[in-house]
Design an enzyme around this catalytic site. Structure first.
Site, PDB file in Angstrom:
ATOM      1  N   GLY A  92      49.175  30.615  52.077  1.00 46.76           N
ATOM      2  CA  GLY A  92      48.903  32.136  52.513  1.00 46.76           C
ATOM      3  C   GLY A  92      48.367  33.063  51.427  1.00 46.76           C
ATOM      4  O   GLY A  92      48.647  32.758  50.304  1.00 46.76           O
ATOM      5  N   GLY A  94      49.175  35.793  49.485  1.00 45.99           N
ATOM      6  CA  GLY A  94      50.447  36.291  48.904  1.00 45.99           C
ATOM      7  C   GLY A  94      50.155  37.457  48.240  1.00 45.99           C
ATOM      8  O   GLY A  94      50.725  38.355  47.994  1.00 45.99           O
ATOM      9  N   LYS A 115      41.810  41.096  46.318  1.00 49.00           N
ATOM     10  CA  LYS A 115      43.026  40.379  45.919  1.00 49.00           C
ATOM     11  C   LYS A 115      43.572  41.347  44.698  1.00 49.00           C
ATOM     12  O   LYS A 115      42.969  41.893  44.149  1.00 49.00           O
ATOM     13  CB  LYS A 115      41.971  39.366  45.023  1.00 49.00           C
ATOM     14  CG  LYS A 115      42.739  38.206  44.334  1.00 49.00           C
ATOM     15  CD  LYS A 115      41.688  37.063  44.035  1.00 49.00           C
ATOM     16  CE  LYS A 115      42.399  35.927  43.262  1.00 49.00           C
ATOM     17  NZ  LYS A 115      41.332  34.881  42.977  1.00 49.00           N
ATOM     18  N   ASP A 127      54.495  38.639  42.421  1.00 51.51           N
ATOM     19  CA  ASP A 127      54.517  40.001  42.545  1.00 51.51           C
ATOM     20  C   ASP A 127      53.365  40.719  43.525  1.00 51.51           C
ATOM     21  O   ASP A 127      53.427  41.763  43.642  1.00 51.51           O
ATOM     22  CB  ASP A 127      54.444  40.833  41.170  1.00 51.51           C
ATOM     23  CG  ASP A 127      52.999  40.286  40.402  1.00 51.51           C
ATOM     24  OD1 ASP A 127      52.295  39.844  41.022  1.00 51.51           O
ATOM     25  OD2 ASP A 127      53.187  40.900  39.027  1.00 51.51           O
ATOM     26  N   ARG A 178      36.454  41.294  47.230  1.00 56.36           N
ATOM     27  CA  ARG A 178      35.581  40.119  47.272  1.00 56.36           C
ATOM     28  C   ARG A 178      34.687  39.950  48.463  1.00 56.36           C
ATOM     29  O   ARG A 178      35.451  40.412  49.696  1.00 56.36           O
ATOM     30  CB  ARG A 178      36.736  38.995  47.078  1.00 56.36           C
ATOM     31  CG  ARG A 178      35.879  37.577  47.207  1.00 56.36           C
ATOM     32  CD  ARG A 178      36.805  36.576  46.509  1.00 56.36           C
ATOM     33  NE  ARG A 178      37.925  36.091  47.324  1.00 56.36           N
ATOM     34  CZ  ARG A 178      39.171  35.214  46.978  1.00 56.36           C
ATOM     35  NH1 ARG A 178      38.776  34.866  45.831  1.00 56.36           N
ATOM     36  NH2 ARG A 178      39.815  34.712  47.836  1.00 56.36           N
ATOM     37  N   ARG A 185      39.400  27.890  54.599  1.00 60.42           N
ATOM     38  CA  ARG A 185      39.605  26.759  53.828  1.00 60.42           C
ATOM     39  C   ARG A 185      39.966  25.624  54.262  1.00 60.42           C
ATOM     40  O   ARG A 185      40.389  25.591  55.422  1.00 60.42           O
ATOM     41  CB  ARG A 185      40.695  27.553  52.748  1.00 60.42           C
ATOM     42  CG  ARG A 185      40.533  28.644  51.973  1.00 60.42           C
ATOM     43  CD  ARG A 185      41.882  29.370  52.119  1.00 60.42           C
ATOM     44  NE  ARG A 185      41.749  30.847  51.556  1.00 60.42           N
ATOM     45  CZ  ARG A 185      41.665  31.226  50.637  1.00 60.42           C
ATOM     46  NH1 ARG A 185      41.890  30.420  49.484  1.00 60.42           N
ATOM     47  NH2 ARG A 185      41.593  32.546  50.385  1.00 60.42           N
ATOM     48  N   ASP A 254      43.470  24.756  49.251  1.00 61.09           N
ATOM     49  CA  ASP A 254      43.595  25.964  49.593  1.00 61.09           C
ATOM     50  C   ASP A 254      42.509  26.666  48.758  1.00 61.09           C
ATOM     51  O   ASP A 254      42.029  27.869  49.230  1.00 61.09           O
ATOM     52  CB  ASP A 254      44.906  26.606  49.553  1.00 61.09           C
ATOM     53  CG  ASP A 254      45.430  26.530  47.872  1.00 61.09           C
ATOM     54  OD1 ASP A 254      45.441  25.454  47.683  1.00 61.09           O
ATOM     55  OD2 ASP A 254      45.453  27.570  47.358  1.00 61.09           O
ATOM     56  N   ASN A 255      41.919  26.098  47.934  1.00 61.09           N
ATOM     57  CA  ASN A 255      40.806  26.719  47.057  1.00 61.09           C
ATOM     58  C   ASN A 255      39.377  26.059  47.408  1.00 61.09           C
ATOM     59  O   ASN A 255      38.612  26.156  46.567  1.00 61.09           O
ATOM     60  CB  ASN A 255      41.085  26.706  45.507  1.00 61.09           C
ATOM     61  CG  ASN A 255      42.115  27.724  45.356  1.00 61.09           C
ATOM     62  OD1 ASN A 255      42.644  28.519  46.100  1.00 61.09           O
ATOM     63  ND2 ASN A 255      42.767  27.288  44.293  1.00 61.09           N
ATOM     64  N   ASP A 264      37.706  31.454  44.396  1.00 63.10           N
ATOM     65  CA  ASP A 264      38.983  31.631  43.810  1.00 63.10           C
ATOM     66  C   ASP A 264      38.630  30.897  42.255  1.00 63.10           C
ATOM     67  O   ASP A 264      39.340  29.988  41.788  1.00 63.10           O
ATOM     68  CB  ASP A 264      40.269  30.614  44.096  1.00 63.10           C
ATOM     69  CG  ASP A 264      41.035  31.579  45.322  1.00 63.10           C
ATOM     70  OD1 ASP A 264      40.506  32.653  45.431  1.00 63.10           O
ATOM     71  OD2 ASP A 264      42.031  31.285  45.811  1.00 63.10           O
TER      72      ASP A 264
HETATM   73  P1  AMP Z   1      45.856  30.482  43.468  1.00 66.38           P
HETATM   74  O1  AMP Z   1      46.042  29.212  42.759  1.00 66.38           O
HETATM   75  O2  AMP Z   1      45.326  31.587  43.068  1.00 66.38           O
HETATM   76  O3  AMP Z   1      44.911  30.028  44.499  1.00 66.38           O
HETATM   77  O4  AMP Z   1      47.054  30.996  44.408  1.00 66.38           O
HETATM   78  C1  AMP Z   1      47.948  29.779  45.334  1.00 66.38           C
HETATM   79  C2  AMP Z   1      48.714  30.811  46.114  1.00 66.38           C
HETATM   80  O5  AMP Z   1      49.618  31.520  45.348  1.00 66.38           O
HETATM   81  C3  AMP Z   1      48.194  31.486  47.092  1.00 66.38           C
HETATM   82  O6  AMP Z   1      49.029  31.408  48.283  1.00 66.38           O
HETATM   83  C4  AMP Z   1      48.336  32.956  46.598  1.00 66.38           C
HETATM   84  O7  AMP Z   1      48.063  33.977  47.566  1.00 66.38           O
HETATM   85  C5  AMP Z   1      49.526  32.776  45.662  1.00 66.38           C
HETATM   86  N1  AMP Z   1      49.760  33.732  44.592  1.00 66.38           N
HETATM   87  C6  AMP Z   1      49.119  33.669  43.470  1.00 66.38           C
HETATM   88  N2  AMP Z   1      49.450  34.639  42.681  1.00 66.38           N
HETATM   89  C7  AMP Z   1      50.209  35.495  43.154  1.00 66.38           C
HETATM   90  C8  AMP Z   1      50.797  36.776  42.878  1.00 66.38           C
HETATM   91  N3  AMP Z   1      50.845  37.271  41.874  1.00 66.38           N
HETATM   92  N4  AMP Z   1      51.774  37.101  43.871  1.00 66.38           N
HETATM   93  C9  AMP Z   1      51.811  36.476  44.874  1.00 66.38           C
HETATM   94  N5  AMP Z   1      51.286  35.626  45.531  1.00 66.38           N
HETATM   95  C10 AMP Z   1      50.600  34.673  44.688  1.00 66.38           C
HETATM   96 MG    MG Z   2      43.533  30.391  45.916  1.00 65.54          MG
END
Ligand code: AMP
Ligand code: MG
Length: 487
Positions: A92, A94, A115, A127, A178, A185, A254-255, A264
């Protein structure tokens, strides 16, 4: 300013309203001192937004979700995902939010999404934040992909938050605004499937069909049609990545979008020297998402999509599997057809040329380029010059000159079209060494290099004087390139 320019943005809340099971109402974190670092004026105008307003203090706060119209319903979206092959049932948004959809002048809906907008209930240990460098990287690479005619999410703005973000060091924080034709996805469908709520899954599939693949609605089995359409757009997308030497870096389910847009941009990069094993992500130790593996990974991800849809495709599991497998079998052929016709275009070969002639020509060339580790982008661009009789720039990049001269003779005999080649072989891509230079400067407060890099890659096919440095390969001193997922 056109009279449709809006001094606020009228967000629809279709996803928030129709998929409460997949959407948690949430608000963006308040930014201490928001500063506009980049605004995509052409995209703003295309969407019917007023760029003057978006540059105003209120507009900037709107861009990061801090000053939304009252009726807006921002949400964090739920999705699952296979990350490096391992299933995470609850990923989800985050650190992201869907502000809502807007209807463009073309009548199409687009998601406006943030984002780096703060922690959400999906944040786990994160964070919720993002740093200026990675958000500008996504901005520049996505706009480059768009200019290369490759389907992608777009970037409307990057706003510095005035808040520091702890990474390896303290870095200035930012939010990316974005724009996407949606954020559905493969992982959204995995999540819906895992709830065992067939009605939810069906509604989500119907939504995807209506929004992205309306022709599937008329088929005798619309959900099988949806699967086939997604297989087709993804096969074409990944072939286009391969043709420009793009390495996505984190092709988790998820991407991967259902729309067929690239999404992403994390540890992504354009290849310098041609190396099928190229990996740029610091966390991809096994090379799962290496350049050459991308077509196979996409196929694997599509199989996960097929599994998620199976119960809609046929109530009998065996029949569902048989239909899905048959649909998946089309992937390789579609991928190869797009890749091969793209390669023919890169070589300036006329359409309809005999495969028996073109295919070995392509294979033999790639072998020479690979063994020479020639800069992928420069080599193909200089082949355009070779088509005009100026062979030295291309020749200078190849080690086995006797073999290359023989190749040139076979190729010249087919009368390659140099102008057509220049329309598909870019001269300006966001080269890794320039990107690093631009992001470091922006982190120090100087966005000038990032603006100039963006200007170069936004018009990638036409050579302009003064931009020589953007066309040159990385200097030897740049060394092996790694990008970090700590985005
Ligand atoms: P990504 O690899 O960027 O597609 O992210 C994978 C997952 O990690 C997704 O659920 C993002 O929302 C979460 N995520 C990545 N970076 C952060 C962050 N700094 N804080 C919270 N969630 C994150
Ligand atoms: Mg992602």
């Amino acid at each position: 300013m056109s009279d449709v320019a809006r001094s606020t943005i009228a967000f629809e809340g279709f996803f928030a309203r129709d998929f409460p099971e997949l959407a948690i109402p949430w608000r963006a974190e308040e930014a201490a001192d928001p500063q506009l670092l980049a605004l995509n004026q052409p995209l703003a105008v295309e969407l019917g937004f007023d760029p003057h307003f978006l540059r105003s203090p209120e507009g900037i706060r709107l861009l990061i979700g801090n000053a939304l119209p009252e009726e807006a319903t921002p949400v964090a979206q739920a999705y699952s995902g296979h990350q490096f092959g391992w299933y995470s049932p609850r990923l989800g948004d985050g650190r992201a939010l869907l502000l809502g959809e807007v209807a463009g002048d073309d009548g199409k809906l687009r998601d406006i999404h943030l984002k780096g907008s703060g922690r959400t209930p999906f944040a786990r240990n994160g964070d919720g934040l993002a740093a200026v460098g990675p958000m500008l990287r996504e901005y520049i690479v996505s706009e480059s992909m768009h200019a290369l005619n490759i389907p992608t999410t777009r970037s409307l703005a990057v706003v510095g938050t005035g808040r520091q973000v702890q990474r390896e060091t303290l870095l200035p924080g930012a939010v990316l605004t974005r724009v996407a034709s949606s954020h559905l996805r493969v992982g959204s469908f995995q999540y819906a499937r895992a709830t065992n709520d067939v009605d939810l899954l069906r509604r989500l599939a119907d939504h995807a069909i209506e929004r992205h693949h309306p022709s599937s609605a008329g088929e005798s089995n619309p959900y099988l049609g949806l699967l086939k359409s997604v297989i087709s757009v993804q096969a074409k997308l990944v072939a286009q990545w391969m043709l420009v030497g793009f390495v996505h870096g984190v092709m988790n389910t998820d991407n991967m979008t259902v729309s067929g847009e690239t999404i992403d941009y994390g540890p992504c990069a354009f290849m310098d020297g041609f190396d099928p094993g190229a990996v740029y992500s610091s966390i991809d130790e096994q090379g799962r998402y290496a350049y050459r593996n991308q077509p196979l990974v996409a196929e694997w991800n599509l199989a996960r999509f097929a599994e998620s849809l199976a119960s809609l495709i046929h109530e009998d599991e065996e029949q569902a599997v048989a239909l899905a497998v048959e649909a998946l079998n089309a992937y390789r052929q579609q991928y190869s057809a797009t890749w091969f016709s793209g390669m023919q275009a890169k070589l300036g070969l006329p359409e309809g040329i005999d495969d028996g002639v073109a295919s070995p020509l392509v294979d033999d060339l790639l072998e020479l380029v690979q063994e020479s580790r020639a800069d992928y982008t420069s080599f193909f661009r200089s082949l355009g010059k070779a088509a005009r009789g100026q062979v030295e720039p291309a020749r200078g990049m190849i080690l086995d000159l006797a073999a290359f001269d023989a190749w040139l003779e076979r190729w010249h005999a087919l009368a390659p079209d140099a102008d057509a080649m220049d329309r598909v072989n870019p001269i300006y891509i966001p080269r890794n060494h320039l990107m690093e230079e631009a992001l470091s400067a922006a982190t120090e407060g100087d966005t000038g290099p990032a603006e100039r890099l963006l200007a170069a890659v936004s018009d990638p096919f036409s050579e302009r004087p003064g931009l020589e440095k953007y066309a040159e390969p990385a200097p030897e001193s740049f060394g092996p390139y790694r990008t970090f997922c700590g985005t």
